[in-house]
Design an enzyme around this catalytic site. Structure first.
Site, PDB file in Angstrom:
ATOM      1  N   SER A 113       0.828  -1.212   0.000  1.00  0.00           N
ATOM      2  CA  SER A 113       0.000   0.000   0.000  1.00  0.00           C
ATOM      3  C   SER A 113       0.857   1.254   0.000  1.00  0.00           C
ATOM      4  CB  SER A 113      -0.892   0.033   1.244  1.00  0.00           C
ATOM      5  OG  SER A 113      -1.724  -1.076   1.270  1.00  0.00           O
ATOM      6  N   HIS A 130      -2.321  -3.682  -6.644  1.00  0.00           N
ATOM      7  CA  HIS A 130      -2.885  -3.319  -5.343  1.00  0.00           C
ATOM      8  C   HIS A 130      -4.363  -3.698  -5.264  1.00  0.00           C
ATOM      9  CE1 HIS A 130      -3.962  -0.104  -2.183  1.00  0.00           C
ATOM     10  NE2 HIS A 130      -3.262  -1.035  -1.589  1.00  0.00           N
ATOM     11  N   GLU A 173      -5.508  -1.679  -8.468  1.00  0.00           N
ATOM     12  CA  GLU A 173      -4.703  -0.564  -8.993  1.00  0.00           C
ATOM     13  C   GLU A 173      -3.389  -1.162  -9.493  1.00  0.00           C
ATOM     14  OE1 GLU A 173      -5.587   3.449  -6.396  1.00  0.00           O
ATOM     15  OE2 GLU A 173      -4.490   1.872  -5.379  1.00  0.00           O
ATOM     16  N   ASN A 212      -5.824   5.607  -2.007  1.00  0.00           N
ATOM     17  CA  ASN A 212      -5.404   6.067  -0.678  1.00  0.00           C
ATOM     18  C   ASN A 212      -4.975   7.526  -0.669  1.00  0.00           C
ATOM     19  OD1 ASN A 212      -6.040   3.816   0.801  1.00  0.00           O
ATOM     20  ND2 ASN A 212      -4.060   2.842   0.465  1.00  0.00           N
TER      21      ASN A 212
HETATM   22  P1  NAD Z   1      -0.956  -9.354   7.338  1.00  0.00           P
HETATM   23  O1  NAD Z   1      -0.103  -8.971   8.487  1.00  0.00           O
HETATM   24  O2  NAD Z   1      -2.363  -9.784   7.595  1.00  0.00           O
HETATM   25  O3  NAD Z   1      -0.243 -10.524   6.491  1.00  0.00           O
HETATM   26  C1  NAD Z   1       1.092 -10.494   6.115  1.00  0.00           C
HETATM   27  C2  NAD Z   1       1.610 -11.924   6.088  1.00  0.00           C
HETATM   28  O4  NAD Z   1       2.918 -11.921   5.493  1.00  0.00           O
HETATM   29  C3  NAD Z   1       1.762 -12.532   7.492  1.00  0.00           C
HETATM   30  O5  NAD Z   1       1.050 -13.747   7.562  1.00  0.00           O
HETATM   31  C4  NAD Z   1       3.268 -12.745   7.600  1.00  0.00           C
HETATM   32  O6  NAD Z   1       3.628 -13.894   8.353  1.00  0.00           O
HETATM   33  C5  NAD Z   1       3.661 -12.911   6.138  1.00  0.00           C
HETATM   34  N1  NAD Z   1       5.084 -12.738   5.890  1.00  0.00           N
HETATM   35  C6  NAD Z   1       6.022 -12.104   6.611  1.00  0.00           C
HETATM   36  N2  NAD Z   1       7.218 -12.209   6.019  1.00  0.00           N
HETATM   37  C7  NAD Z   1       7.035 -12.912   4.881  1.00  0.00           C
HETATM   38  C8  NAD Z   1       7.905 -13.359   3.843  1.00  0.00           C
HETATM   39  N3  NAD Z   1       9.197 -13.092   3.873  1.00  0.00           N
HETATM   40  N4  NAD Z   1       7.376 -14.085   2.848  1.00  0.00           N
HETATM   41  C9  NAD Z   1       6.051 -14.350   2.808  1.00  0.00           C
HETATM   42  N5  NAD Z   1       5.192 -13.962   3.770  1.00  0.00           N
HETATM   43  C10 NAD Z   1       5.675 -13.255   4.787  1.00  0.00           C
HETATM   44  O7  NAD Z   1      -0.927  -8.100   6.346  1.00  0.00           O
HETATM   45  P2  NAD Z   1      -1.957  -7.723   5.185  1.00  0.00           P
HETATM   46  O8  NAD Z   1      -2.939  -6.753   5.715  1.00  0.00           O
HETATM   47  O9  NAD Z   1      -2.405  -8.968   4.498  1.00  0.00           O
HETATM   48  O10 NAD Z   1      -0.976  -6.887   4.232  1.00  0.00           O
HETATM   49  C11 NAD Z   1      -0.131  -7.528   3.306  1.00  0.00           C
HETATM   50  C12 NAD Z   1       0.242  -6.536   2.226  1.00  0.00           C
HETATM   51  O11 NAD Z   1      -0.949  -6.075   1.576  1.00  0.00           O
HETATM   52  C13 NAD Z   1       0.954  -5.289   2.722  1.00  0.00           C
HETATM   53  O12 NAD Z   1       1.919  -4.918   1.780  1.00  0.00           O
HETATM   54  C14 NAD Z   1      -0.164  -4.253   2.805  1.00  0.00           C
HETATM   55  O13 NAD Z   1       0.310  -2.929   2.627  1.00  0.00           O
HETATM   56  C15 NAD Z   1      -0.998  -4.653   1.629  1.00  0.00           C
HETATM   57  N6  NAD Z   1      -2.413  -4.247   1.656  1.00  0.00           N
HETATM   58  C16 NAD Z   1      -3.144  -4.353   2.795  1.00  0.00           C
HETATM   59  C17 NAD Z   1      -4.499  -3.988   2.789  1.00  0.00           C
HETATM   60  C18 NAD Z   1      -5.346  -4.118   4.030  1.00  0.00           C
HETATM   61  O14 NAD Z   1      -6.481  -3.601   4.035  1.00  0.00           O
HETATM   62  N7  NAD Z   1      -4.894  -4.800   5.067  1.00  0.00           N
HETATM   63  C19 NAD Z   1      -5.098  -3.524   1.603  1.00  0.00           C
HETATM   64  C20 NAD Z   1      -4.327  -3.465   0.442  1.00  0.00           C
HETATM   65  C21 NAD Z   1      -2.977  -3.816   0.492  1.00  0.00           C
END
Ligand code: NAD
Length: 295
Positions: free
Chosen positions: A122, A143, A155, A194
Site C-alpha cells: 500500500s 494493489h 490498482e 489512498n
Molecule cells: P498481514 O499482516 O495480515 O499478512 C502479512 C503476512 O505476510 C503474514 O502472515 C506474515 O507472516 C507474512 N510474511 C512475513 N514475512 C514474509 C515473507 N518473507 N514471505 C512471505 N510472507 C511473509 O498483512 P496484510 O494486511 O495482508 O498486508 C499484506 C500486504 O498487503 C501489505 O503490503 C499491505 O500494505 C498490503 N495491503 C493491505 C491492505 C489491508 O487492508 N490490510 C489492503 C491493500 C494492500
C-alpha cells in the site's frame, strides 16, 4: 496467462489468503501460497476454507466448485517450491520495507526470468522493490482492496523501470482474476485511492479534534450527504488508526508537504492504543471484533 498457469501468493495474511482464493476460484490457475510459519499458513488456509464455505452457503459456488477451488491451492513454506514454474508472483507480505527488500532479493534468485513480480504493497515504492531484483522491468504494483474476494478493483502501479509489457501482462492477469483495473502511471505514494481517501479520513479527525461536530454526526453527514456506504470515522475504525497514521507519515516524508500532517488526535489515539475495531475501541466502542456499535 494461459489456463493451467501457476500463480504464487506470498503471505497468507488478511490480503494474501483472499488473493489466493480469488486466483483459485476463477478455476483457471494452480495457486501456490507461502508464509513463513506453519501456524500462519494454517490460519490462512482456514480463512480460505471458511470464506469458500460462505460462498457455497450463499449459492455463489456449488459445493463441488468450492472443493475444487480449495484443492487448487497448495500451501508451502519453501520459497523455491512456491515460485518454481510460476508466471505471476503476487507478494502480500508484511508492510515492512526491509522485510520486502530481502524477499525481492531472494525472488530475483529463485523466480523464472519472465516471471512477473507484483506487489500488493500500500505504501512502499515499487521502484525501490524493483531496484534490488536486477530485473526491475518485471516488477509492478498490483494493489488489491480488502477483502479481495469481494472488492472489484486492482490498482496497477508502474514503477520507474517497469516495462509496458509487464503492465499489460498484469492487466490481463487481473482481468482473468475477474478484477477491474486502473493504471497509476507513476509510482506515487498512496496511488489513487489512498491518496484521496487518507487525507479525507484525516480531515474528519481534525473536525472531531476541533470540536466542530461529533463522530456520529460527521459519519451521518458523509453517509447521507455524499452517499458513502460508511462514514469516515467508522471506516477509520475498520482500517485501523495505526495503519492510517503510518500512511499519513509516508505522505509527509515523501511529499514533504504539511497538508498531509496527521491530526494530533490521530497520534494521541494510536499512542493510547485506541486503534479501532481490532483493539475494541477507536472512534466507536467495539465490544467484540464482530460487534458493530457504530451508528
Ligand atoms: P498481514 O499482516 O495480515 O499478512 C502479512 C503476512 O505476510 C503474514 O502472515 C506474515 O507472516 C507474512 N510474511 C512475513 N514475512 C514474509 C515473507 N518473507 N514471505 C512471505 N510472507 C511473509 O498483512 P496484510 O494486511 O495482508 O498486508 C499484506 C500486504 O498487503 C501489505 O503490503 C499491505 O500494505 C498490503 N495491503 C493491505 C491492505 C489491508 O487492508 N490490510 C489492503 C491493500 C494492500
Amino acid at each position: 496467462m494461459e489456463r493451467g498457469s501457476k500463480v504464487t501468493v506470498l503471505g497468507a495474511g488478511l490480503m494474501g489468503h483472499g488473493i489466493a482464493q480469488v486466483a483459485s476460484q476463477v478455476g483457471m490457475f494452480e495457486v501456490s501460497i507461502l508464509d513463513v510459519e506453519k501456524a500462519y499458513l494454517d490460519r490462512g488456509m482456514k480463512m480460505i476454507q471458511d470464506s469458500i464455505g460462505k460462498f457455497v452457503e450463499r449459492g455463489k459456488l456449488t459445493k463441488d466448485e468450492g472443493d475444487a477451488a480449495l484443492k487448487r491451492i497448495h500451501p508451502t513454506m519453501d520459497l523455491r517450491e512456491a515460485v518454481g514454474g510460476s508466471q505471476l508472483v503476487i507478494e502480500a507480505a508484511t508492510e515492512d520495507p526491509r522485510l520486502k527488500l530481502d524477499l525481492y532479493r531472494k525472488l530475483s534468485q529463485l523466480a523464472g526470468e519472465d516471471t512477473i513480480l507484483a506487489s500488493n504493497t500500500s505504501s512502499i515504492s515499487i521502484t525501490l522493490l524493483g531496484s534490488v531484483t536486477g530485473r526491475p522491468e518485471n516488477v509492478c504494483g498490483m494493489h488489491f482492496f480488502n477483502p479481495p474476494q469481494l472488492m472489484p478493483l486492482v490498482e496497477i502501479i508502474k514503477g520507474n523501470r517497469t516495462s509496458d509489457e509487464t503492465v499489460n501482462r498484469v492487466r490481463e492477469a487481473s482481468a482473468k482474476l475477474g478484477k477491474e483495473t486502473v493504471l497509476c502511471k507513476k509510482d506515487s505514494p498512496g496511488f489513487i485511492v489512498n491518496r484521496l481517501l487518507v487525507p479525507a479520513l484525516n480531515e474528519a479527525i481534525f473536525l472531531v479534534h476541533e470540536g466542530v461536530a461529533d463522530p456520529e454526526d460527521i459519519d451521518k453527514a458523509v453517509r447521507l450527504g455524499l452517499n458513502w456506504p460508511m462514514g469516515p470515522l467508522q471506516l477509520l475504525d475498520y482500517v485501523g488508526l495505526d495503519t492510517t497514521l503510518n500512511i499519513t507519515e509516508v505522505f509527509m516524508n515523501e511529499f514533504q508537504d504539511s497538508k498531509y500532517r496527521p491530526s494530533p488526535l490521530l497520534r494521541e489515539m494510536v499512542r493510547a492504543g485506541f486503534t479501532g475495531r481490532k483493539s475494541g475501541k477507536g472512534f466507536y466502542e467495539w465490544s467484540s471484533p464482530s460487534a458493530t456499535k457504530a451508528k
